[in-house]
Motif scaffolding. Structure first.
Motif, short mmCIF file in Angstrom:
data_model
loop_
_atom_site.label_atom_id
_atom_site.label_comp_id
_atom_site.label_asym_id
_atom_site.label_seq_id
_atom_site.Cartn_x
_atom_site.Cartn_y
_atom_site.Cartn_z
N GLY A 24 26.01 -58.07 9.98
CA GLY A 24 26.36 -58.21 8.57
C GLY A 24 25.79 -57.12 7.69
O GLY A 24 25.96 -57.14 6.47
N GLY B 207 26.74 -54.08 7.47
CA GLY B 207 27.81 -53.24 6.92
C GLY B 207 28.25 -52.10 7.83
O GLY B 207 28.98 -51.20 7.39
N LYS B 208 27.84 -52.13 9.09
CA LYS B 208 28.18 -51.03 10.02
C LYS B 208 29.69 -50.95 10.27
O LYS B 208 30.29 -49.89 10.13
CB LYS B 208 27.46 -51.22 11.36
N SER B 209 30.29 -52.08 10.64
CA SER B 209 31.73 -52.06 10.95
C SER B 209 32.53 -51.69 9.70
O SER B 209 33.51 -50.94 9.79
CB SER B 209 32.19 -53.43 11.46
N THR B 210 32.12 -52.22 8.57
CA THR B 210 32.83 -51.89 7.33
C THR B 210 32.79 -50.38 7.10
O THR B 210 33.82 -49.76 6.79
CB THR B 210 32.17 -52.63 6.14
P1 ADP Z 1 28.07 -55.32 10.69
O1 ADP Z 1 29.15 -54.51 11.36
O2 ADP Z 1 26.84 -54.52 10.37
O3 ADP Z 1 27.74 -56.59 11.42
P2 ADP Z 1 30.11 -55.88 8.71
O4 ADP Z 1 30.53 -54.58 8.14
O5 ADP Z 1 31.01 -56.50 9.73
O6 ADP Z 1 28.62 -55.77 9.25
O7 ADP Z 1 29.96 -56.94 7.53
C1 ADP Z 1 29.26 -56.67 6.32
C2 ADP Z 1 29.50 -57.83 5.36
O8 ADP Z 1 30.84 -57.80 4.90
C3 ADP Z 1 29.30 -59.20 5.97
O9 ADP Z 1 28.76 -60.05 4.98
C4 ADP Z 1 30.71 -59.62 6.33
O10 ADP Z 1 30.83 -61.02 6.33
C5 ADP Z 1 31.53 -59.00 5.22
N1 ADP Z 1 32.89 -58.62 5.64
C6 ADP Z 1 33.20 -57.73 6.61
N2 ADP Z 1 34.54 -57.59 6.71
C7 ADP Z 1 35.08 -58.42 5.78
C8 ADP Z 1 36.43 -58.75 5.39
N3 ADP Z 1 37.48 -58.17 5.99
N4 ADP Z 1 36.59 -59.63 4.39
C9 ADP Z 1 35.53 -60.21 3.79
N5 ADP Z 1 34.25 -59.96 4.10
C10 ADP Z 1 34.02 -59.07 5.09
#
Ligand code: ADP
Length: 305
Positions: A37, A39-42
């Motif tokens: 959570g 923000g890496k994937s984002t």
């Molecule tokens: P990581 O890859 O580091 O685990 P993410 O980038 O997946 O982190 O997520 C960062 C935050 O954004 C988390 O709180 C996640 O729930 C939220 N999030 C990620 N993608 C979405 C989305 N498509 N819609 C709403 N919230 C999202």
């Protein structure tokens, strides 16, 4: 290279990435670390043009992904290996991607060989194990022999041979001058693979440093075993050291490292040589004296606490 410039991404009420700035340089493997959570994937999705930034920019070779002239030859990515359609064979899947990117069929054969899937090329992806899907995802990322690679948790599902294969592959791609960004929650693997680290927490930059620099900042300790542990502890503490008695095997208190034998002391604040000298002066026998470096996991936990 990859440039992330003052990037913010908000989903509804969630601020997934907040004012994030970093570069990922060619010729190195850069590890992208953060808790779930963080923000890496984002960030990776924004770099790859899959999500629009709320503000700020993410550039590949100086432009946004959608402005790349020959995208498959410039950037390859694997985000979620489970997303691939299961009905096709591995060969047909890669062939379709190659066709779309103007890449020759012989490259499909080559890349299947490279990732160790040549024997399964004609099998339906639906029957693939998680590790095989990871290899297929990596094959797709490598198809255009891109200068920039972005891999989200590529180690997941790989067996020990696969993990070692991927580590060697990523290091050799970086040695060829490519830009490699990978996320992984497996710290030991990351410490063996990455040269640089970008660590984020709650969407913000915490560290942008080299692996060596980060580990050198976290003081290791010296593991000492002595049949005269109590007397030695007194002498070490009098000399200004901090002494922790290591957990006995089977003890219930959790420890960050493996269980240790009784009588073992973990000493910080004095070198192994100074500890040995003090033991001699105080008539304490020494059965073990081992300097230990802090692990990436210990450093990561401390930084992100
Ligand atoms: P990581 O890859 O580091 O685990 P993410 O980038 O997946 O982190 O997520 C960062 C935050 O954004 C988390 O709180 C996640 O729930 C939220 N999030 C990620 N993608 C979405 C989305 N498509 N819609 C709403 N919230 C999202």
């Amino acid at each position: 290279m990859i440039e992330v410039i003052d990037l913010t991404k908000v989903y509804g009420s969630t601020r997934a990435v907040s004012g994030l700035t970093f570069d990922v340089k060619p010729g190195q493997v850069t590890g992208f670390l953060g808790h779930n959570g963080a923000g890496k994937s984002t960030t990776m999705r924004v770099i790859l043009g899959l999500h629009k930034p709320t503000s700020g920019r993410a550039l590949i070779n100086g432009v946004r992904k959608r402005d790349l002239r020959d995208p498959m030859r410039e950037v390859g990515a694997m985000l979620d290996a489970t997303e691939v359609q299961g009905g096709r064979s591995a060969f047909d899947h890669l062939q379709a991607l190659a066709h779309a990117g103007g890449i020759a069929r012989r490259r499909v054969v080559e890349v299947l060989e490279e990732v160790g899937l040549a024997g399964a090329a004609r099998k339906r992806i639906a029957g693939f194990s998680h590790g095989m899907r990871q290899r297929l995802g990596i094959a797709a990322a490598l198809l255009g022999e891109p200068g920039v690679l972005i891999l989200d948790e590529p180690v997941n599902g790989l067996d020990p041979d696969g993990i070692r294969w991927l580590r060697t592959l990523l290091r050799s791609l970086a040695a060829e001058g490519r830009t490699v960004l990978l996320s992984s929650h497996l710290m030991t693997e990351m410490s063996l693979t990455a040269d640089r680290l970008i660590i984020i927490g709650r969407g913000q930059l915490i560290e942008d440093t080299t692996m060596a620099e980060l580990l050198s900042r976290f003081q290791g300790d010296v593991s000492v075993r002595s049949p005269h542990a109590t007397r030695l502890t007194g002498a070490l503490e009098a000399a200004g050291a901090t002494v922790r008695r290591a957990q006995a095997p089977g003890a219930s208190t959790p420890s960050t490292s493996v269980s240790r034998a009784e009588g073992e002391l973990l000493v910080t604040g004095l070198s192994a040589a100074a500890i040995g000298d003090l033991a001699l002066v105080n008539g304490c026998a020494i059965h073990e004296l081992t300097p230990r470096q802090a692990s990436l996991e210990e450093a990561f936990m401390e930084i992100t606490q």
